[in-house]
Write a protein that holds these residues in place. Structure first.
Motif, PDB file in Angstrom:
ATOM      1  N   GLY A   1     -29.899  21.828 -60.732  1.00 34.82           N
ATOM      2  CA  GLY A   1     -29.781  20.990 -59.546  1.00 34.82           C
ATOM      3  C   GLY A   1     -30.546  19.687 -59.693  1.00 34.82           C
ATOM      4  N   GLN A   2     -30.670  18.987 -58.602  1.00 28.19           N
ATOM      5  CA  GLN A   2     -31.397  17.722 -58.580  1.00 28.19           C
ATOM      6  C   GLN A   2     -32.895  17.966 -58.705  1.00 28.19           C
ATOM      7  OE1 GLN A   2     -30.345  15.565 -55.060  1.00 28.19           O
ATOM      8  NE2 GLN A   2     -28.447  14.835 -55.944  1.00 28.19           N
ATOM      9  N   PRO A   3     -33.637  16.934 -59.134  1.00 29.14           N
ATOM     10  CA  PRO A   3     -35.096  17.067 -59.200  1.00 29.14           C
ATOM     11  C   PRO A   3     -35.664  17.415 -57.823  1.00 29.14           C
ATOM     12  CG  PRO A   3     -34.378  14.979 -60.160  1.00 29.14           C
ATOM     13  CD  PRO A   3     -33.181  15.623 -59.559  1.00 29.14           C
ATOM     14  N   THR A   4     -36.762  18.157 -57.825  1.00 30.51           N
ATOM     15  CA  THR A   4     -37.307  18.643 -56.550  1.00 30.51           C
ATOM     16  C   THR A   4     -38.565  17.924 -56.084  1.00 30.51           C
ATOM     17  OG1 THR A   4     -38.546  20.335 -57.738  1.00 30.51           O
ATOM     18  CG2 THR A   4     -36.379  20.958 -56.897  1.00 30.51           C
ATOM     19  N   HIS A   5     -39.321  17.308 -56.993  1.00 33.17           N
ATOM     20  CA  HIS A   5     -40.568  16.665 -56.592  1.00 33.17           C
ATOM     21  C   HIS A   5     -40.303  15.324 -55.916  1.00 33.17           C
ATOM     22  CE1 HIS A   5     -42.038  19.511 -59.640  1.00 33.17           C
ATOM     23  NE2 HIS A   5     -43.108  19.560 -58.852  1.00 33.17           N
ATOM     24  N   ARG A   6     -41.023  15.075 -54.839  1.00 29.78           N
ATOM     25  CA  ARG A   6     -40.913  13.811 -54.103  1.00 29.78           C
ATOM     26  C   ARG A   6     -42.159  12.968 -54.352  1.00 29.78           C
ATOM     27  NH1 ARG A   6     -37.487  13.128 -49.812  1.00 29.78           N
ATOM     28  NH2 ARG A   6     -36.174  14.887 -49.284  1.00 29.78           N
ATOM     29  N   ILE A   7     -42.002  11.685 -54.114  1.00 31.26           N
ATOM     30  CA  ILE A   7     -43.167  10.812 -54.135  1.00 31.26           C
ATOM     31  C   ILE A   7     -43.904  10.986 -52.802  1.00 31.26           C
ATOM     32  CG2 ILE A   7     -42.157   9.202 -55.784  1.00 31.26           C
ATOM     33  CD1 ILE A   7     -41.465   7.357 -53.478  1.00 31.26           C
ATOM     34  N   SER A   8     -45.097  10.449 -52.703  1.00 31.79           N
ATOM     35  CA  SER A   8     -45.919  10.604 -51.503  1.00 31.79           C
ATOM     36  C   SER A   8     -45.256   9.969 -50.277  1.00 31.79           C
ATOM     37  CB  SER A   8     -47.287   9.957 -51.730  1.00 31.79           C
ATOM     38  OG  SER A   8     -48.034   9.952 -50.537  1.00 31.79           O
ATOM     39  N   LYS A   9     -45.439  10.599 -49.150  1.00 28.46           N
ATOM     40  CA  LYS A   9     -44.934  10.061 -47.875  1.00 28.46           C
ATOM     41  C   LYS A   9     -45.629   8.729 -47.536  1.00 28.46           C
ATOM     42  CE  LYS A   9     -42.724  11.426 -43.917  1.00 28.46           C
ATOM     43  NZ  LYS A   9     -41.336  11.726 -43.783  1.00 28.46           N
ATOM     44  N   LYS A  10     -46.813   8.499 -48.130  1.00 33.47           N
ATOM     45  CA  LYS A  10     -47.506   7.234 -47.908  1.00 33.47           C
ATOM     46  C   LYS A  10     -46.736   6.048 -48.486  1.00 33.47           C
ATOM     47  CE  LYS A  10     -52.176   9.162 -47.899  1.00 33.47           C
ATOM     48  NZ  LYS A  10     -53.455   9.177 -48.628  1.00 33.47           N
ATOM     49  N   ALA A  11     -45.755   6.323 -49.333  1.00 32.80           N
ATOM     50  CA  ALA A  11     -44.914   5.253 -49.871  1.00 32.80           C
ATOM     51  C   ALA A  11     -44.250   4.488 -48.730  1.00 32.80           C
ATOM     52  CB  ALA A  11     -43.845   5.816 -50.807  1.00 32.80           C
ATOM     53  N   LEU A  12     -43.929   5.180 -47.650  1.00 27.50           N
ATOM     54  CA  LEU A  12     -43.318   4.518 -46.489  1.00 27.50           C
ATOM     55  C   LEU A  12     -44.231   3.419 -45.953  1.00 27.50           C
ATOM     56  CD1 LEU A  12     -41.886   7.644 -44.662  1.00 27.50           C
ATOM     57  CD2 LEU A  12     -40.557   5.812 -45.732  1.00 27.50           C
TER      58      LEU A  12
ATOM     59  N   LYS B   1     -37.213   4.115 -45.548  1.00 27.19           N
ATOM     60  CA  LYS B   1     -36.814   5.502 -45.282  1.00 27.19           C
ATOM     61  C   LYS B   1     -35.753   5.972 -46.265  1.00 27.19           C
ATOM     62  CE  LYS B   1     -37.928   5.304 -40.403  1.00 27.19           C
ATOM     63  NZ  LYS B   1     -37.422   5.231 -39.039  1.00 27.19           N
ATOM     64  N   ILE B   2     -34.792   5.108 -46.545  1.00 33.61           N
ATOM     65  CA  ILE B   2     -33.733   5.474 -47.489  1.00 33.61           C
ATOM     66  C   ILE B   2     -34.310   5.638 -48.893  1.00 33.61           C
ATOM     67  CG2 ILE B   2     -31.575   4.731 -48.554  1.00 33.61           C
ATOM     68  CD1 ILE B   2     -30.969   3.207 -45.946  1.00 33.61           C
ATOM     69  N   ARG B   3     -35.142   4.689 -49.314  1.00 32.88           N
ATOM     70  CA  ARG B   3     -35.743   4.766 -50.653  1.00 32.88           C
ATOM     71  C   ARG B   3     -36.557   6.046 -50.813  1.00 32.88           C
ATOM     72  NH1 ARG B   3     -39.037  -0.448 -52.123  1.00 32.88           N
ATOM     73  NH2 ARG B   3     -39.297   0.691 -54.060  1.00 32.88           N
ATOM     74  N   TRP B   4     -37.378   6.362 -49.807  1.00 31.31           N
ATOM     75  CA  TRP B   4     -38.216   7.550 -49.903  1.00 31.31           C
ATOM     76  C   TRP B   4     -37.366   8.822 -49.955  1.00 31.31           C
ATOM     77  CZ3 TRP B   4     -39.123  11.977 -47.102  1.00 31.31           C
ATOM     78  CH2 TRP B   4     -40.207  12.736 -47.544  1.00 31.31           C
ATOM     79  N   SER B   5     -36.334   8.879 -49.133  1.00 29.83           N
ATOM     80  CA  SER B   5     -35.512  10.093 -49.104  1.00 29.83           C
ATOM     81  C   SER B   5     -34.747  10.307 -50.407  1.00 29.83           C
ATOM     82  CB  SER B   5     -34.547  10.065 -47.923  1.00 29.83           C
ATOM     83  OG  SER B   5     -33.557   9.082 -48.112  1.00 29.83           O
ATOM     84  N   MET B   6     -34.456   9.243 -51.135  1.00 28.58           N
ATOM     85  CA  MET B   6     -33.711   9.358 -52.386  1.00 28.58           C
ATOM     86  C   MET B   6     -34.589   9.626 -53.602  1.00 28.58           C
ATOM     87  SD  MET B   6     -30.555   9.327 -51.793  1.00 28.58           S
ATOM     88  CE  MET B   6     -30.057   9.286 -53.500  1.00 28.58           C
ATOM     89  N   TRP B   7     -35.845   9.199 -53.576  1.00 27.95           N
ATOM     90  CA  TRP B   7     -36.699   9.287 -54.764  1.00 27.95           C
ATOM     91  C   TRP B   7     -37.053  10.734 -55.071  1.00 27.95           C
ATOM     92  CZ3 TRP B   7     -38.733   8.361 -59.182  1.00 27.95           C
ATOM     93  CH2 TRP B   7     -38.796   7.061 -59.672  1.00 27.95           C
TER      94      TRP B   7
END
Length: 159
Positions: free
Chosen positions: A3-14, A69-75
């Motif tokens: 599947g797709q990668p599972t790790h996200r970047i920090s929410k502080k990126a927003l 929001k879009i960038r964070w949700s996709m990364w």
């Protein structure tokens, strides 16, 4: 097939991307301000001031509110034993696989805005270019850098 990668970047990126959007929009406000000044000095229509102001406001709304929001949700990212997988994008989705055998070195970067939010970016250098995983917490970024360096066989003996 995995599947797709599972790790996200920090929410502080927003917060970082919101701040960068505010800064870039603030700089663009110079255009309507200059047009307003010149409309009185050179007697040209205020229509241009209004149009430029609306365009800058639209850009600001997009760049401050919507885009982060879009960038964070996709990364997404994932580090496997033999490769690094990156998934990111807004209109064009980029899905990158970096073989560990191609990694030349790996670094962490932290500018003043990232430092304010306790974030770091991991940069992965290959012969083909540099790839970045942005906005990771300092602890996660350091662990990820060390893990990639170990798996790629590029780790330094004393650092």
């Amino acid at each position: 097939m995995r599947g797709q990668p599972t790790h996200r970047i920090s929410k502080k990126a927003l917060s970082v991307w919101h701040l960068k959007g505010v800064i870039s929009t603030g700089l663009l406000l110079i255009i309507p301000a200059a047009l307003f000044f010149f409309s009185y000095r050179l007697q040209f229509p205020l229509f241009y001031v209004w149009i430029s102001g609306i365009l800058v406001a639209g850009y600001g709304l997009w760049n401050i509110v919507v885009l982060p929001k879009i960038r964070w949700s996709m990364w997404r990212y994932e580090v496997y034993d033999k490769e690094i997988e990156l998934l990111r994008g807004v209109f064009i989705i980029r899905h990158t696989l970096i073989p560990m055998t191609r990694v030349q070195h790996v670094d962490t970067e932290q500018g003043p805005i990232y430092k304010k939010y306790g974030l770091t970016a991991v940069t992965i250098s290959t012969a083909a270019g540099v790839h970045e995983i942005p906005a990771l917490s300092e602890a996660v970024g350091s662990r990820l850098r060390d893990k990639i360096a170990y798996l790629a066989g590029t780790e330094e003996s004393d650092e």
